[in-house]
Enzyme design. Structure first.
Site, short mmCIF file in Angstrom:
data_model
loop_
_atom_site.label_atom_id
_atom_site.label_comp_id
_atom_site.label_asym_id
_atom_site.label_seq_id
_atom_site.Cartn_x
_atom_site.Cartn_y
_atom_site.Cartn_z
N HIS A 1 -4.19 1.45 -3.00
CA HIS A 1 -4.53 0.34 -2.11
C HIS A 1 -4.02 -0.97 -2.65
O HIS A 1 -4.49 -1.44 -3.68
CB HIS A 1 -6.05 0.23 -1.95
CG HIS A 1 -6.60 1.18 -0.97
ND1 HIS A 1 -7.23 2.34 -1.34
CD2 HIS A 1 -6.61 1.15 0.37
CE1 HIS A 1 -7.61 2.97 -0.25
NE2 HIS A 1 -7.25 2.28 0.80
N GLU B 1 -14.46 -7.80 25.72
CA GLU B 1 -13.52 -8.91 25.69
C GLU B 1 -12.37 -8.66 24.71
O GLU B 1 -11.21 -8.96 24.99
CB GLU B 1 -14.24 -10.21 25.29
CG GLU B 1 -15.24 -10.72 26.33
CD GLU B 1 -16.59 -10.02 26.24
OE1 GLU B 1 -16.81 -9.22 25.31
OE2 GLU B 1 -17.44 -10.26 27.13
N GLY C 1 -10.12 2.26 8.67
CA GLY C 1 -10.42 0.87 9.00
C GLY C 1 -10.24 0.59 10.49
O GLY C 1 -11.07 -0.07 11.13
N ARG D 1 -12.47 -23.21 38.57
CA ARG D 1 -12.39 -21.73 38.59
C ARG D 1 -12.00 -21.26 39.99
O ARG D 1 -11.26 -20.30 40.15
CB ARG D 1 -13.70 -21.09 38.12
CG ARG D 1 -14.89 -21.42 38.97
CD ARG D 1 -16.11 -20.60 38.57
NE ARG D 1 -17.32 -21.16 39.16
CZ ARG D 1 -18.41 -20.46 39.44
NH1 ARG D 1 -18.46 -19.17 39.17
NH2 ARG D 1 -19.47 -21.03 39.96
N HIS E 1 -24.28 -20.27 26.10
CA HIS E 1 -23.21 -20.09 27.08
C HIS E 1 -22.34 -21.33 27.26
O HIS E 1 -21.47 -21.36 28.11
CB HIS E 1 -23.80 -19.67 28.43
CG HIS E 1 -24.18 -18.21 28.46
ND1 HIS E 1 -24.98 -17.64 27.51
CD2 HIS E 1 -23.86 -17.22 29.33
CE1 HIS E 1 -25.15 -16.36 27.78
NE2 HIS E 1 -24.47 -16.08 28.88
N HIS F 1 0.85 -1.19 0.00
CA HIS F 1 0.00 0.00 0.00
C HIS F 1 0.89 1.25 0.00
O HIS F 1 1.32 1.69 1.06
CB HIS F 1 -0.88 0.02 1.25
CG HIS F 1 -1.83 -1.13 1.34
ND1 HIS F 1 -3.20 -0.99 1.21
CD2 HIS F 1 -1.62 -2.45 1.56
CE1 HIS F 1 -3.79 -2.16 1.34
NE2 HIS F 1 -2.86 -3.07 1.56
C1 LIG Z 1 -9.57 -6.64 10.46
C2 LIG Z 1 -9.17 -6.35 9.03
N1 LIG Z 1 -10.10 -6.41 8.07
C3 LIG Z 1 -9.76 -6.19 6.79
C4 LIG Z 1 -8.47 -5.92 6.44
C5 LIG Z 1 -8.07 -5.75 4.98
N2 LIG Z 1 -7.75 -4.33 4.74
C6 LIG Z 1 -6.48 -3.90 4.65
S1 LIG Z 1 -6.41 -2.23 4.50
C7 LIG Z 1 -8.09 -2.11 4.54
C8 LIG Z 1 -8.81 -0.82 4.54
C9 LIG Z 1 -8.03 0.31 4.09
O1 LIG Z 1 -8.68 1.49 4.44
P1 LIG Z 1 -8.14 2.35 5.63
O2 LIG Z 1 -8.13 1.60 6.88
O3 LIG Z 1 -8.91 3.62 5.62
O4 LIG Z 1 -6.65 2.61 5.26
P2 LIG Z 1 -6.10 3.50 4.05
O5 LIG Z 1 -6.28 2.72 2.82
O6 LIG Z 1 -6.85 4.75 4.04
O7 LIG Z 1 -4.67 3.62 4.39
C10 LIG Z 1 -8.68 -3.35 4.63
C11 LIG Z 1 -10.15 -3.56 4.62
C12 LIG Z 1 -7.53 -5.86 7.49
N3 LIG Z 1 -6.24 -5.60 7.27
N4 LIG Z 1 -7.91 -6.05 8.78
#
Ligand SMILES: Cc1ncc(C[n+]2csc(CCOP(=O)(O)OP(=O)(O)O)c2C)c(N)n1
Ligand SMILES: [Mg+2]
Length: 686
Positions: A279, A431, A174, A375, A492, A31
């Site tokens: 991306h 959690e 994200g 426990r 549960h 990226h």
């Molecule tokens: C929990 C999780 N779900 C999905 C992904 C796959 N993934 C990598 S980057 C991304 C999203 C990118 O968007 P953002 O977080 O806004 O980062 P930016 O591209 O703006 O740097 C995703 C869905 C991941 N790394 N982790």
């Protein structure tokens, strides 16, 4: 805005950008757009703010830098390279070599390089935690900030400000969409962790396109509601505005800070509007060229590091960091004289050692047919060990009265915004953030545990998995471990969670079969200094076995042992069991003896520990020629077949449980000693 490399800052920023572009280009994937946009934000943080000595990357009071949006890994690798962070070997030896060499940058994402696709703790010096699964780094950063507060409260003394480090986490859309980050932010706001700063890359873009596709909340208002200090920076290239924001963080003394930086992904690239380019994809040679031209950079140069830039980082970060580290070492030398015991603790923590004699007294539970829930016995064991290990600390996700994980001796206290010295944590019903924070605490030298019902391990599994990838000593205590939960019913009652936990490589799962095994389960967990442990405990009472009649519970440390052999030592059949089903195996053994079937009972509390014993020991416990084997566990069969010699039987669950008094459920699903007897007889042909 035209970009000219007319000053050191700009030159450094463009070096970070072009290195990131070149790394992704060489790998053909990654990226590039995020590092390009975040370069000034990160530059300003490292050069002007971070207290970090590249020549001593493990200095205990260093500021922590976490790249929660781990997909932007070229950003941290470029920083580690440019700031000259030195490599520490797997054995913990500081070397003169760079943590990330120029060759490593050229070999981004290649086998054996220090630059894997996402930052990996333990693999690349300077990477404080493994990130990539969005939200996790945010959660870890809260644990690191908690650890900073706890260490300060416990070990600072008048004139000895040993701990006052800050934790900085860079996060993306994200990260902030993920539940774990919100849970963690809620906890951090509640705890008023003013040593925590998240820097949010508000670029309104994710993989599928503009964030407005799925994300329209007002992040600033949300974080204000969570009790955070929220600061905005409208232009990431405005270094002055960034400075003001970092100052606002440092000057805020009663809340964590969120710096929202509005950025444009792929900054400087002529095709920046093409989101796919930013991306998970290299820009392509042509666009790299055009972008470099736009930066005022030699268009054909690759992995170009102007010497002034490394020098500049030496003169800023390096200079500041080495002075701070040397001052700290002087202070610590004096502290060692004034407070030798405390200093010893701190040194042991750094080496992940435990205090001498922590395990010399092992509590013992007398034989008792009525018995005790593991426990409860586990809670007693935890308390006994915690008395000897001042930095063993933790808590539950609002279930401590049920998980029995409260530390109940003097001077433990509740960790809260009013008392950062407390050892009992109230993580709230969060959690996932609990497990992520526990990882952050473990990464900071503490020996933390988190607790909840076993069925809710699914809520925190991603963090548990990362603790295993990182090889850190997080401990998770899971109680209410099976259909033995009873009346709460199938929602549960964990059924598949044992198999699921055992499926995680490197996670040691221990399900003790009585009170004394639960003590050794804790001992094994504490001995695991470089891997995580899950301890699985019952809600219901289990008989405490008479250890004068049966083998010592110390066998738990080997994962499996002959609890009770057949008369004469030549069994016809082997009964294997864990946890609450161990007593069923014992009862079946007695019953079988009446019919002339000689059975051996093997207690197998931990597959992982047993599997790493020498083959000779494993064969002694489970002689290969004895293939009449019955395994008993109130969970699914998955994972058991390797102990069943190809023809053995499994007495367990193949569906969900039900709501009823637990004894009735065991009957209803057929997990009974009568069933075990029946299967054993069938296998031996009687
Ligand atoms: C929990 C999780 N779900 C999905 C992904 C796959 N993934 C990598 S980057 C991304 C999203 C990118 O968007 P953002 O977080 O806004 O980062 P930016 O591209 O703006 O740097 C995703 C869905 C991941 N790394 N982790
Ligand atoms: Mg984004």
């Amino acid at each position: 805005m035209s970009i000219t490399a007319n000053d050191l800052s700009q030159l450094s920023i463009n070096t970070i950008r072009t290195l990131s572009m070149d790394g992704v280009e060489a790998a053909g994937c990654g990226h590039p757009g995020t590092p390009m946009a975040l370069a000034p934000v990160t530059y300003q943080l490292w050069s002007e703010v971070l207290n970090y000595d590249p020549a001593s990357p493990l200095w205990p009071n260093r500021d922590r830098y976490v790249l929660s949006c781990g997909h932007a890994s070229m950003l941290i690798y470029s920083m580690l390279h440019l700031s000259g962070v030195r490599k520490i070997t797997a054995e913990g030896k500081l070397t003169d070599e760079p943590s990330v060499s120029l060759d490593d940058l050229r070999n981004f994402r290649q086998l054996g390089s220090a630059t894997p696709g996402h930052p990996e703790f333990g693999h690349t010096t300077g990477v404080e935690t493994t990130t990539g699964p969005l939200g996790q780094g945010c959660g870890n950063s809260v644990g690191m900030a908690i650890a900073g507060k706890w260490l300060a409260a416990r070990y600072n003394r008048p004139d000895f400000q040993l701990f006052n480090y800050n934790v900085y986490a860079q996060c993306s859309d994200g990260d902030l969409m993920e539940g774990v980050a919100c849970e963690a932010a809620s906890l951090a706001g509640h705890l008023k962790l003013d040593n925590l700063c998240w820097i949010y890359d508000d670029n309104s873009i994710t993989i599928e396109g503009r964030t407005k596709l799925a994300f329209s909340e007002d992040v600033a208002t949300r974080f204000e509601g969570l009790g955070w200090n929220v600061v905005r920076v409208a232009d990431p290239n405005d270094l002055g505005a960034l400075s003001v924001a970092y100052d606002a963080f440092e000057n805020c003394s009663d809340a964590p800070t969120l710096i929202i930086v509005t950025t444009v992904i792929g900054y400087g690239s002529p095709n920046k509007a093409d989101t796919s380019k930013a991306h998970g994809e290299a820009l392509g040679a042509e666009e790299v060229k055009l972008t470099k031209e736009a930066y005022g950079w030699p268009a054909d140069a690759q992995f170009l590091v102007p010497p002034e830039v490394t020098e500049h980082f030496q003169n800023t970060l390096g200079q500041r960091g080495s002075e701070a580290r040397e001052d700290w070492e002087d202070l610590f030398a004096k502290y060692q004289k004034a407070h030798p015991e405390d200093a010893k603790d701190l040194l042991q923590m750094q080496r992940r050692e435990l205090p001498t004699g922590w395990d010399t007294e092992i509590i013992e539970f007398p034989a008792d047919a009525k018995g005790v829930a593991t426990r409860n016995s586990g809670g007693k064991a935890l308390n006994a060990f915690a008395k000897k290990i001042p930095w063993l600390l933790g808590g539950s996700a609002d279930l401590a009265p049920s998980t029995k994980t409260l530390l109940e001796f003097d001077d433990t206290g509740n960790f809260s915004a009013d008392d950062y010295a407390g050892r009992n944590f109230h993580f709230g019903i969060r959690e996932h953030a609990m497990a992520a924070a526990v990882n952050g605490m473990a990464l900071s030298g503490l020996r933390p545990y988190g607790a909840t019902f076993f069925v809710f391990s699914d809520y925190l599994r991603p963090s548990m998995r990362l603790s295993a990838i990182m090889g850190i000593p997080s401990v998770l205590v899971f109680t209410h471990d099976s259909i033995g939960v009873g009346e709460d019913g199938p929602t549960h009652q964990p059924v598949e969670q044992l198999a699921a936990a055992r499926a995680i490589p490197g996670l040691v799962v221990i399900r003790p079969g009585d009170a004394n095994e639960s003590v050794y389960a804790w001992k094994a967990a504490l001995e695991n200094s470089h891997r995580p442990t899950a301890i699985i405990l019952t809600r219901q009472n289990l008989p405490t076995l008479d250890r004068t009649k049966y083998a010592s519970a110390e066998g738990t440390l080997k994962g499996g042992y002959v609890l009770s052999d057949a008369e004469g030592g030549k069994p016809d059949a082997i009964l294997l069991a864990t946890g609450s089903e161990l007593s069923l195996a014992v009862a079946a053994q007695e019953e079988l003896a009446k019919s002339g079937v000689k059975a051996r009972v093997v207690s197998l509390p931990s597959f992982e520990l047993f599997d790493e014993q020498p083959q000779a020991y494993q064969d002694e416990v489970l002689p290969p020629e004895i293939t009449a084997r019955v395994a008993i566990e109130a969970g699914v069969r998955q994972g058991w077949d390797r102990y069943l010699a190809g023809r053995g039987a499994f007495v367990g669950m193949d569906g969900f449980g039900m709501s009823a008094p637990f004894e009735q459920i065991y009957e209803a699903v057929g997990i009974t000693s009568a069933k075990v007897v029946e299967e054993a007889k069938r296998l031996v042909g009687k």
